[in-house]
Design an enzyme around this catalytic site. Structure first.
Site, PDB file in Angstrom:
ATOM      1  N   LYS A 111       0.820  -1.216   0.000  1.00 28.80           N
ATOM      2  CA  LYS A 111       0.000   0.000   0.000  1.00 28.80           C
ATOM      3  C   LYS A 111       0.857   1.270   0.000  1.00 28.80           C
ATOM      4  O   LYS A 111       0.418   2.309  -0.490  1.00 28.80           O
ATOM      5  CB  LYS A 111      -0.932   0.013   1.210  1.00 28.80           C
ATOM      6  CG  LYS A 111      -1.820  -1.216   1.361  1.00 28.80           C
ATOM      7  CD  LYS A 111      -2.736  -1.418   0.170  1.00 28.80           C
ATOM      8  CE  LYS A 111      -3.864  -2.400   0.439  1.00 28.80           C
ATOM      9  NZ  LYS A 111      -3.448  -3.814   0.588  1.00 28.80           N
TER      10      LYS A 111
HETATM   11  C1  LIG Z   1      -4.109  -4.957   0.184  1.00 28.36           C
HETATM   12  C2  LIG Z   1      -3.267  -6.165   0.137  1.00 28.36           C
HETATM   13  C3  LIG Z   1      -3.498  -7.162  -0.806  1.00 28.36           C
HETATM   14  C4  LIG Z   1      -4.648  -7.111  -1.785  1.00 28.36           C
HETATM   15  O1  LIG Z   1      -4.495  -6.068  -2.727  1.00 28.36           O
HETATM   16  P1  LIG Z   1      -5.764  -5.566  -3.568  1.00 28.36           P
HETATM   17  O2  LIG Z   1      -5.284  -4.405  -4.353  1.00 28.36           O
HETATM   18  O3  LIG Z   1      -6.794  -5.161  -2.542  1.00 28.36           O
HETATM   19  O4  LIG Z   1      -6.225  -6.700  -4.404  1.00 28.36           O
HETATM   20  C5  LIG Z   1      -2.626  -8.242  -0.841  1.00 28.36           C
HETATM   21  N1  LIG Z   1      -1.605  -8.350   0.040  1.00 28.36           N
HETATM   22  C6  LIG Z   1      -1.367  -7.410   0.974  1.00 28.36           C
HETATM   23  C7  LIG Z   1      -0.229  -7.593   1.921  1.00 28.36           C
HETATM   24  C8  LIG Z   1      -2.175  -6.275   1.051  1.00 28.36           C
HETATM   25  O5  LIG Z   1      -1.926  -5.349   1.977  1.00 28.36           O
END
Ligand SMILES: *Cc1c(COP(=O)(O)O)cnc(C)c1O
Length: 497
Positions: A111
């Site tokens: 993120k």
């Molecule tokens: C948010 C997240 C995901 C999923 O990503 P999306 O964009 O919501 O599909 C996978 N792994 C981790 C560690 C995340 O923080």
């Protein structure tokens, strides 16, 4: 370049789409056209660093931002907060794949790749549109977005950030990362419910005109840092170009060779960014959508029916993927439908009402040409972490392990030997207890808290525990609000009073 709403509202500029987050008709903003990168543009990226690659990509996707604005934003976002010069390094996992590591930022999950940049994009967008009110960011998190948003917006003038997370639904480290956040513009609230409850509650607040009016009276305007905001998606397009450029530089591919990406998926934002990269000319082969036991997307991609009527919500050791209603899928559906806003409105209405919809044959053909899917259960995740560590000496977190296992299953099932990238979304230390159990057995973690598990993991594997985790137990807890899932709007108003 204009942005369309997936439900048919009037087009707006990219900066307006970022400022608003969600379109006024409840749709998501998507590009009306995509930039087109020539082979030579992509080859040139092989000789660039991450910030230069980001500038090359973002200037084309965000034409109403100047090159100087974007360069300054990119320098601010991908400078000192990352623990390695490459920002998003590509490393080998044995001889079968590469891992694209997206967790070298301040909160140790992917993120950060978007949320370190979004505050710059959002404040620039506000300036362009003469917005003088405080931009109030509302976030629903399954664990990682929350801290990344808090960290990105921390003390950014003209902004305030309020995060909702499912009470008891995040890991101990994720919880502490959020509730120890300082700053004068941050709020963290637990919701009695799961992530879908938190996400639905936030969407409801966005759709509530009375709430918007009250915010306006307070000199505030709502926006979103969830991946429904185009400003979250577009920075994620960059790292797919970057991965390809690294493979060109190392000779793993020649220009034009396709690359498959296997992406651990929840809200479908990360994998969709890869599809955007493909639309902009990157040679992407199959996109493999990897899920945990919450496998609604696996079933959808295999059958064309999205069905949550009788589906139980599972809490897993990969909590950031514990989702049943995957928001960004709406953007893919819009694309597959040939930009038919009325059709999408109808399907989303069905999902909200009957909790099921089915796409037609033409959309299904488009879907299966670009996507494949698979899922793995809890035991499969643990086995994959253990296997990659012992056989390939690569330590992965529980989310990355989902992608790794699904990629191996895909390769065995199809015989597809296209060069492949596992998108690695979190540091193993963010889920230290589960990772330690996986590599050393349940007994090794018995009686240890998450932090003792991280120390044990570091000793056992000789990998370094990040400071961000090690210091957490000593930090004071600053946020303790809890609310019911139908009282989230009230909780926001109380928090800012
Ligand atoms: C948010 C997240 C995901 C999923 O990503 P999306 O964009 O919501 O599909 C996978 N792994 C981790 C560690 C995340 O923080």
């Amino acid at each position: 370049m204009q942005m369309l709403s997936t439900r048919g509202a009037a087009p707006v500029s990219p900066s307006m789409a970022i400022l608003r987050g969600l379109a006024p008709d409840g749709g998501l903003y998507v590009p009306a056209q995509y930039p087109s990168f020539a082979d030579a543009d992509i080859e040139a990226m092989a000789g660039m660093n991450y910030r230069e690659r980001a500038l090359a990509v973002l200037t084309r996707f965000l034409p109403d931002f100047s090159r100087e604005e974007l360069a300054a934003a990119i320098d601010g976002a991908y400078g000192t907060g990352f623990d390695c010069e490459a920002v998003a390094p590509l490393v080998r996992v044995g001889s079968r794949a590469h891992a694209l590591e997206l967790w070298h930022g301040p909160t140790l999950a992917f993120k950060d790749m978007a949320l370190q940049l979004l505050p710059y994009l959002l404040t620039l967008s506000g300036k362009k549109h003469g917005e003088t009110r405080e931009v109030f960011i509302l976030v629903a998190t399954s664990g990682d977005t929350g801290k990344a948003a808090l960290e990105g917006f921390l003390d950014v003038p003209g902004t305030r950030c309020c995060v909702f997370y499912p009470e008891g639904g995040v890991s101990r480290a994720q919880y502490l990362q959020m509730v120890t956040t300082g700053g004068s513009n941050t709020h963290v609230i637990a919701v009695r419910g799961n992530f879908d409850d938190a996400q639905t509650g936030v969407k409801r607040i966005f759709a509530d005109p009375a709430f918007a009016k009250e915010m306006d009276r307070q000199g505030r305007v709502l926006s979103s840092a969830n991946s429904i905001n185009f400003g979250r998606l577009v920075p994620q397009v960059v790292y797919y170009f970057s991965a390809y450029a690294d493979m060109l530089a190392s000779g793993a591919v020649r220009m034009g060779d396709p690359v498959n990406f296997c992406v651990p998926t929840g809200n479908f934002g990360d994998i969709l960014a890869a599809d955007y990269a493909r639309k902009a000319g990157l040679p992407v082969g199959k996109l493999i959508c990897a899920s945990n036991e919450n496998n609604v997307l696996t079933d959808f991609i295999r059958t064309g029916t999205y069905d949550i009527r009788t589906r139980a919500f599972h809490r897993t050791i990969s909590p950031s993927m514990d989702i049943l209603i995957s928001s960004n899928l709406e953007r893919l559906l819009f694309d597959l439908s040939g930009c038919d806003g009325a059709k999408i409105r109808d399907m989303m209405g069905k999902l909200a009402g009957e909790r099921v919809y089915t796409i037609d044959g033409a959309m299904m053909a488009g879907l299966t040409a670009r996507y494949d899917a698979g899922y793995v259960d809890e035991a499969g995740i643990r086995a994959e972490i253990a296997r990659t560590w012992s056989k390939e000496h690569y330590l992965m977190d529980t989310h990355t392990a989902v992608a790794s296992a699904v990629l191996r299953e895909y390769q065995a099932r199809t015989g597809d030997s296209t060069p492949s990238v596992i998108v690695s979304t979190a540091s193993p230390y963010k889920f230290g207890a589960a990772v330690l159990e996986a590599v050393a057995g349940k007994a090794a973690a018995q009686g240890l808290d998450d932090f003792a598990c991280c120390r044990a993991l570091s000793q056992l594997t000789g990998t370094r525990e990040p400071d961000q985790i090690a210091k957490l137990p000593q930090m004071p807890i600053r946020h303790s609000a809890v609310c019911d899932r139908d009282a989230m709007a009230q909780a926001v108003l109380e928090a800012v009073r």
